[in-house]
Design a protein around this motif. Structure first.
Motif, PDB file in Angstrom:
ATOM      1  N   ARG A 193      44.243  -2.441  55.134  1.00 52.09           N
ATOM      2  CA  ARG A 193      45.362  -2.513  56.083  1.00 52.09           C
ATOM      3  C   ARG A 193      46.123  -1.185  56.126  1.00 52.09           C
ATOM      4  NH1 ARG A 193      49.134  -7.560  55.572  1.00 52.09           N
ATOM      5  NH2 ARG A 193      47.470  -8.405  56.909  1.00 52.09           N
ATOM      6  N   ILE A 205      49.108  -1.749  63.703  1.00 51.26           N
ATOM      7  CA  ILE A 205      48.460  -2.284  62.508  1.00 51.26           C
ATOM      8  C   ILE A 205      46.950  -2.183  62.644  1.00 51.26           C
ATOM      9  CG2 ILE A 205      48.111  -4.314  61.052  1.00 51.26           C
ATOM     10  CD1 ILE A 205      50.857  -5.271  61.785  1.00 51.26           C
ATOM     11  N   GLU A 207      43.355  -3.274  60.444  1.00 52.73           N
ATOM     12  CA  GLU A 207      42.814  -4.064  59.347  1.00 52.73           C
ATOM     13  C   GLU A 207      41.435  -3.556  58.922  1.00 52.73           C
ATOM     14  OE1 GLU A 207      44.599  -6.048  57.806  1.00 52.73           O
ATOM     15  OE2 GLU A 207      46.132  -6.865  59.155  1.00 52.73           O
ATOM     16  N   GLY A 233      51.101  -9.043  49.841  1.00 50.01           N
ATOM     17  CA  GLY A 233      50.369  -9.058  51.106  1.00 50.01           C
ATOM     18  C   GLY A 233      51.241  -9.021  52.339  1.00 50.01           C
ATOM     19  N   SER A 234      52.535  -8.932  52.177  1.00 46.76           N
ATOM     20  CA  SER A 234      53.447  -8.911  53.315  1.00 46.76           C
ATOM     21  C   SER A 234      53.587  -7.495  53.885  1.00 46.76           C
ATOM     22  CB  SER A 234      54.822  -9.431  52.907  1.00 46.76           C
ATOM     23  OG  SER A 234      55.395  -8.579  51.929  1.00 46.76           O
ATOM     24  N   ASP A 249      52.108 -12.774  57.773  1.00 45.76           N
ATOM     25  CA  ASP A 249      50.850 -13.153  58.422  1.00 45.76           C
ATOM     26  C   ASP A 249      50.254 -11.995  59.214  1.00 45.76           C
ATOM     27  OD1 ASP A 249      52.658 -13.021  60.496  1.00 45.76           O
ATOM     28  OD2 ASP A 249      52.591 -15.163  60.971  1.00 45.76           O
ATOM     29  N   GLY A 250      50.337 -10.797  58.650  1.00 47.07           N
ATOM     30  CA  GLY A 250      49.700  -9.643  59.274  1.00 47.07           C
ATOM     31  C   GLY A 250      50.355  -9.158  60.543  1.00 47.07           C
ATOM     32  N   GLU A 252      51.884 -11.167  62.884  1.00 52.69           N
ATOM     33  CA  GLU A 252      51.935 -12.158  63.961  1.00 52.69           C
ATOM     34  C   GLU A 252      53.357 -12.688  64.173  1.00 52.69           C
ATOM     35  OE1 GLU A 252      49.436 -12.857  66.000  1.00 52.69           O
ATOM     36  OE2 GLU A 252      48.240 -11.377  64.903  1.00 52.69           O
TER      37      GLU A 252
END
Length: 332
Positions: A193, A205, A207, A233-234, A249-250, A252
């Motif tokens: 990421r 962003i 991935e 992971g945030s 959530d990436g 979203e």
């Protein structure tokens, strides 16, 4: 009294940095760890080194005298520094010596050559304007994927990459991602990421390690000056007037993190446990707790430009008065 003439940026790109009387008390903006060494950069090409966890500092020679905004090291030896005038410096010996790898003139010519090869009229016109403007646009941050692979981002959407240690540079990021040429203020990575944050709420962003990006919308349209990717992971963005957002959530969805004051958050870093710490212009160090950013320093600090956690020296702090340290015991 007539004001002194303003020196063109190009002249500062060609003149080595002057020796500072007290380099550790100068205006510093960026700091990085190079093995056991600390390397900080700042105004007028200043580069300072410490081999005793910030107790003493010495100045390293720099080939430019433009302000340097950020520095990163891929390992103990290989590092890059970026700054005004589109400058990029490269070191292969832990910051002792630096060579000029890129400046705004060469960056503009690189972008123009790529646009001509693609035959894109809009890209050609934009690159030609960069050539005509001269080296007046700074790089503001950088990301290293390894000793030879570096990515630099900055004002007006400037973004270039190298995969040969700075010997050559290529355009990076499709213009469609940032058609307005908004400033790219910060870039961070964790695993595959990669996140870029900029002005007017711009957030990009990737991935897949920076190969492809998507723009994500957030509930704030002001500038983000920094961001972090904590170990949970945030994604956390922070910037103008204390606005901060978290996504789990990436990108979203986002929720705001309440700040204690409406002071811009200008710097951040990850602590050893993978959690983030932030600094604002009100002299507060902040940490997230229960959806809020709360002060953790017992005494107010001057406005900070950057900070670096150190296992031996607590926090290394950079500001208008140079470098200082904050003991771990002073952070509750």
């Amino acid at each position: 009294m007539q004001a002194a003439p303003v020196e063109p940026v190009g002249a500062a790109l060609e003149r080595p940095a002057l020796r500072a009387v007290n380099p550790a008390r100068s205006y510093l903006l960026g700091i990085a760890q190079a093995g056991q060494r600390l390397v900080a950069v700042g105004e007028r090409g200043l580069i300072v080194l410490s081999d005793d966890q910030g107790a003493t500092w010495r100045q390293a020679a720099a080939p430019v005298s433009v302000t340097l905004t950020a520095v990163r090291f891929a390992d103990a030896e290989h590092g890059y520094a970026v700054g005004h005038g589109g400058s990029v410096l490269v070191s292969e010996d832990g910051g002792t010596h630096w060579t000029a790898s890129l400046d705004g003139r060469r960056a503009a010519q690189t972008l123009l050559a790529a646009a001509l090869a693609q035959g894109n009229p809009r890209a050609i016109a934009e690159a030609q304007r960069l050539v005509e403007d001269g080296p007046d646009k700074p790089f503001l941050d950088l990301w290293l994927k390894g000793p030879q692979e570096a990515y630099v981002v900055g004002a007006y959407g400037l973004a270039l990459r190298t995969d040969d240690g700075g010997k050559s540079w290529q355009p990076w990021l499709q213009r469609e991602l940032n058609p307005g040429g908004l400033h790219l203020n910060a870039i961070r990575s964790r695993g595959q990421r990669v996140v870029i944050a900029g002005e007017q709420g711009l957030v990009l962003i990737s991935e897949d390690g920076g190969k492809h990006f998507r723009e994500v919308l957030t509930p704030y349209s002001g500038s983000f000056f920094t961001l972090e990717l904590p170990a949970d992971g945030s994604i956390v963005l922070a910037g103008l007037r204390g606005n901060a957002l978290r996504s789990e959530d990436g990108g979203e969805t986002w929720r705001p993190l309440a700040s204690p004051v409406e002071a811009s958050i200008t710097a951040s870093a990850l602590l050893a446990d993978g959690t983030a710490i932030y600094a604002n212009q009100a002299g507060m160090l902040l940490r997230e707790r229960d959806g809020r950013l709360l002060p953790i320093n017992q005494q107010p600090l001057p406005p900070l430009n950057n900070l670096l956690p150190s296992s031996h020296a607590g926090l290394i702090l950079l500001g208008a008065e140079g470098v200082s340290t904050l003991n771990a015991g002073d952070v509750k």
